[in-house]
Scaffold this motif. Structure first.
Motif, PDB file in Angstrom:
ATOM      1  N   ALA A 141     -41.689  32.485 -16.251  1.00 19.31           N
ATOM      2  CA  ALA A 141     -42.563  31.218 -15.683  1.00 19.31           C
ATOM      3  C   ALA A 141     -42.142  32.151 -13.534  1.00 19.31           C
ATOM      4  O   ALA A 141     -43.426  32.176 -13.028  1.00 19.31           O
ATOM      5  CB  ALA A 141     -41.086  30.370 -15.268  1.00 19.31           C
ATOM      6  N   GLU A 142     -41.099  33.550 -13.431  1.00 19.70           N
ATOM      7  CA  GLU A 142     -42.021  33.943 -12.431  1.00 19.70           C
ATOM      8  C   GLU A 142     -42.968  34.801 -12.589  1.00 19.70           C
ATOM      9  O   GLU A 142     -43.494  34.472 -11.053  1.00 19.70           O
ATOM     10  CB  GLU A 142     -40.658  35.620 -12.065  1.00 19.70           C
ATOM     11  N   GLN A 143     -43.978  35.337 -13.867  1.00 16.44           N
ATOM     12  CA  GLN A 143     -44.824  35.905 -14.191  1.00 16.44           C
ATOM     13  C   GLN A 143     -45.961  35.083 -13.966  1.00 16.44           C
ATOM     14  O   GLN A 143     -47.277  35.362 -12.881  1.00 16.44           O
ATOM     15  CB  GLN A 143     -45.636  36.266 -15.085  1.00 16.44           C
ATOM     16  N   VAL A 144     -46.038  33.481 -14.193  1.00 20.08           N
ATOM     17  CA  VAL A 144     -46.893  32.838 -13.850  1.00 20.08           C
ATOM     18  C   VAL A 144     -46.531  32.460 -12.441  1.00 20.08           C
ATOM     19  O   VAL A 144     -47.969  31.739 -11.678  1.00 20.08           O
ATOM     20  CB  VAL A 144     -46.614  30.705 -14.602  1.00 20.08           C
ATOM     21  N   ASP A 145     -45.749  32.565 -11.370  1.00 20.94           N
ATOM     22  CA  ASP A 145     -45.864  31.655 -10.456  1.00 20.94           C
ATOM     23  C   ASP A 145     -46.181  32.882  -9.468  1.00 20.94           C
ATOM     24  O   ASP A 145     -47.520  32.450  -8.586  1.00 20.94           O
ATOM     25  CB  ASP A 145     -44.011  31.424  -9.465  1.00 20.94           C
ATOM     26  N   TYR A 146     -45.872  34.484  -9.983  1.00 23.51           N
ATOM     27  CA  TYR A 146     -47.176  34.980  -9.538  1.00 23.51           C
ATOM     28  C   TYR A 146     -48.481  35.403  -9.109  1.00 23.51           C
ATOM     29  O   TYR A 146     -49.464  35.054  -8.563  1.00 23.51           O
ATOM     30  CB  TYR A 146     -46.977  36.510  -9.694  1.00 23.51           C
ATOM     31  N   ILE A 147     -49.283  34.987 -10.694  1.00 23.60           N
ATOM     32  CA  ILE A 147     -50.270  34.667 -10.413  1.00 23.60           C
ATOM     33  C   ILE A 147     -51.024  33.505  -9.333  1.00 23.60           C
ATOM     34  O   ILE A 147     -52.176  33.306  -9.405  1.00 23.60           O
ATOM     35  CB  ILE A 147     -50.515  34.860 -12.331  1.00 23.60           C
ATOM     36  N   VAL A 148     -50.250  32.226  -9.746  1.00 24.26           N
ATOM     37  CA  VAL A 148     -50.156  30.891  -8.816  1.00 24.26           C
ATOM     38  C   VAL A 148     -50.935  31.080  -7.360  1.00 24.26           C
ATOM     39  O   VAL A 148     -51.389  31.441  -7.037  1.00 24.26           O
ATOM     40  CB  VAL A 148     -49.730  29.798  -9.032  1.00 24.26           C
ATOM     41  N   VAL A 149     -49.707  32.389  -6.907  1.00 21.32           N
ATOM     42  CA  VAL A 149     -49.896  32.652  -5.754  1.00 21.32           C
ATOM     43  C   VAL A 149     -50.397  33.480  -5.034  1.00 21.32           C
ATOM     44  O   VAL A 149     -51.740  33.169  -4.093  1.00 21.32           O
ATOM     45  CB  VAL A 149     -48.007  32.733  -5.425  1.00 21.32           C
ATOM     46  N   HIS A 150     -50.744  34.831  -5.947  1.00 24.99           N
ATOM     47  CA  HIS A 150     -52.083  35.107  -5.916  1.00 24.99           C
ATOM     48  C   HIS A 150     -53.357  34.873  -5.033  1.00 24.99           C
ATOM     49  O   HIS A 150     -53.933  34.755  -4.857  1.00 24.99           O
ATOM     50  CB  HIS A 150     -52.100  36.513  -7.235  1.00 24.99           C
ATOM     51  N   GLU A 151     -53.437  33.618  -6.757  1.00 25.50           N
ATOM     52  CA  GLU A 151     -55.253  33.531  -6.243  1.00 25.50           C
ATOM     53  C   GLU A 151     -55.189  32.176  -5.705  1.00 25.50           C
ATOM     54  O   GLU A 151     -56.079  32.371  -4.389  1.00 25.50           O
ATOM     55  CB  GLU A 151     -55.790  33.100  -7.577  1.00 25.50           C
ATOM     56  N   LEU A 152     -54.131  31.529  -4.881  1.00 23.93           N
ATOM     57  CA  LEU A 152     -53.798  30.583  -4.049  1.00 23.93           C
ATOM     58  C   LEU A 152     -54.521  31.171  -2.554  1.00 23.93           C
ATOM     59  O   LEU A 152     -54.783  30.628  -1.692  1.00 23.93           O
ATOM     60  CB  LEU A 152     -52.587  29.933  -4.283  1.00 23.93           C
ATOM     61  N   CYS A 153     -53.226  32.839  -2.416  1.00 25.90           N
ATOM     62  CA  CYS A 153     -53.621  33.797  -0.946  1.00 25.90           C
ATOM     63  C   CYS A 153     -55.327  33.830  -1.386  1.00 25.90           C
ATOM     64  O   CYS A 153     -55.079  34.226   0.082  1.00 25.90           O
ATOM     65  CB  CYS A 153     -52.810  34.765  -0.902  1.00 25.90           C
ATOM     66  N   HIS A 154     -55.756  33.804  -2.223  1.00 20.65           N
ATOM     67  CA  HIS A 154     -57.043  34.460  -2.002  1.00 20.65           C
ATOM     68  C   HIS A 154     -57.656  33.517  -1.356  1.00 20.65           C
ATOM     69  O   HIS A 154     -59.010  33.689  -1.102  1.00 20.65           O
ATOM     70  CB  HIS A 154     -57.693  34.857  -3.390  1.00 20.65           C
TER      71      HIS A 154
END
Length: 179
Positions: free
Chosen positions: A134-147
């Motif tokens: 779950a924390e890895q998914v959150d990182y990926i989602v936030v990473h792309e969202l911040c782009h």
């Protein structure tokens, strides 16, 4: 020393006599060159780089298989709906903080990326995110969202990520190791 085994790809848009060597995660060696580059020149280049090729092929074969490799079409069909639901749920959760606008969310069968973001607001995620923590998914989602706010990996970008994922460096390393 004999020539290492490789697959030759002729690419019409390669520039001049440029020859590229790529070692895949499975240890396969691919050499790419423009169609006008003679075979003798390619073989000579591969022979010069044979020690480097053998070293990197051995490294690739000794690594555990990546989550990004080895999935089947059936896996993609079976998991893409779950991945889309997961991506939408996590985007909704984190976008309450960021309040950014995105146009489209898609799930793809990407071989080298966990996610991507286009300048026109389209977010794309690998269907294999459902196999991550779950924390890895959150990182990926936030990473792309911040782009959506910063289309680069500048200090400003990482500060945005840090707003909701303070241990992003550790998570990034765990995801790189999952590849």
């Amino acid at each position: 020393m004999p020539l290492p085994l490789f697959t030759l790809k002729r690419h019409p848009r390669s520039r001049g006599v440029r020859i590229r060597i790529r070692i895949g995660a499975d240890g396969q060696c691919t050499v790419t060159a423009h169609k006008r580059v003679p075979v003798w020149m390619i073989n000579q280049f591969v022979e010069q780089k044979s020690a480097w090729i053998q070293e990197h092929v051995a490294k690739a074969k000794s690594r555990p298989q990546s989550l990004l490799h080895g999935g089947t079409k059936a896996d993609y069909t079976r998991l893409k709906v779950r991945a889309l639901e997961l991506a939408h749920a996590r985007l909704e959760y984190f976008n309450a903080v960021y309040k950014l606008t995105y146009k489209k969310v898609s799930i793809r069968n990407q071989k080298t990326r966990w996610g991507s973001c286009t300048s026109n607001g389209a977010l794309s995620f690998n269907y294999r995110i459902v196999q991550l923590s779950a924390e890895q998914v959150d990182y990926i989602v936030v990473h792309e969202l911040c782009h959506l706010a910063q289309m680069n990996h500048s200090v400003k970008f990482w500060r945005l990520v840090e707003k909701t994922i303070p241990d992003h460096k550790r998570l990034r390393a765990t995801i790189r190791n999952a590849k």
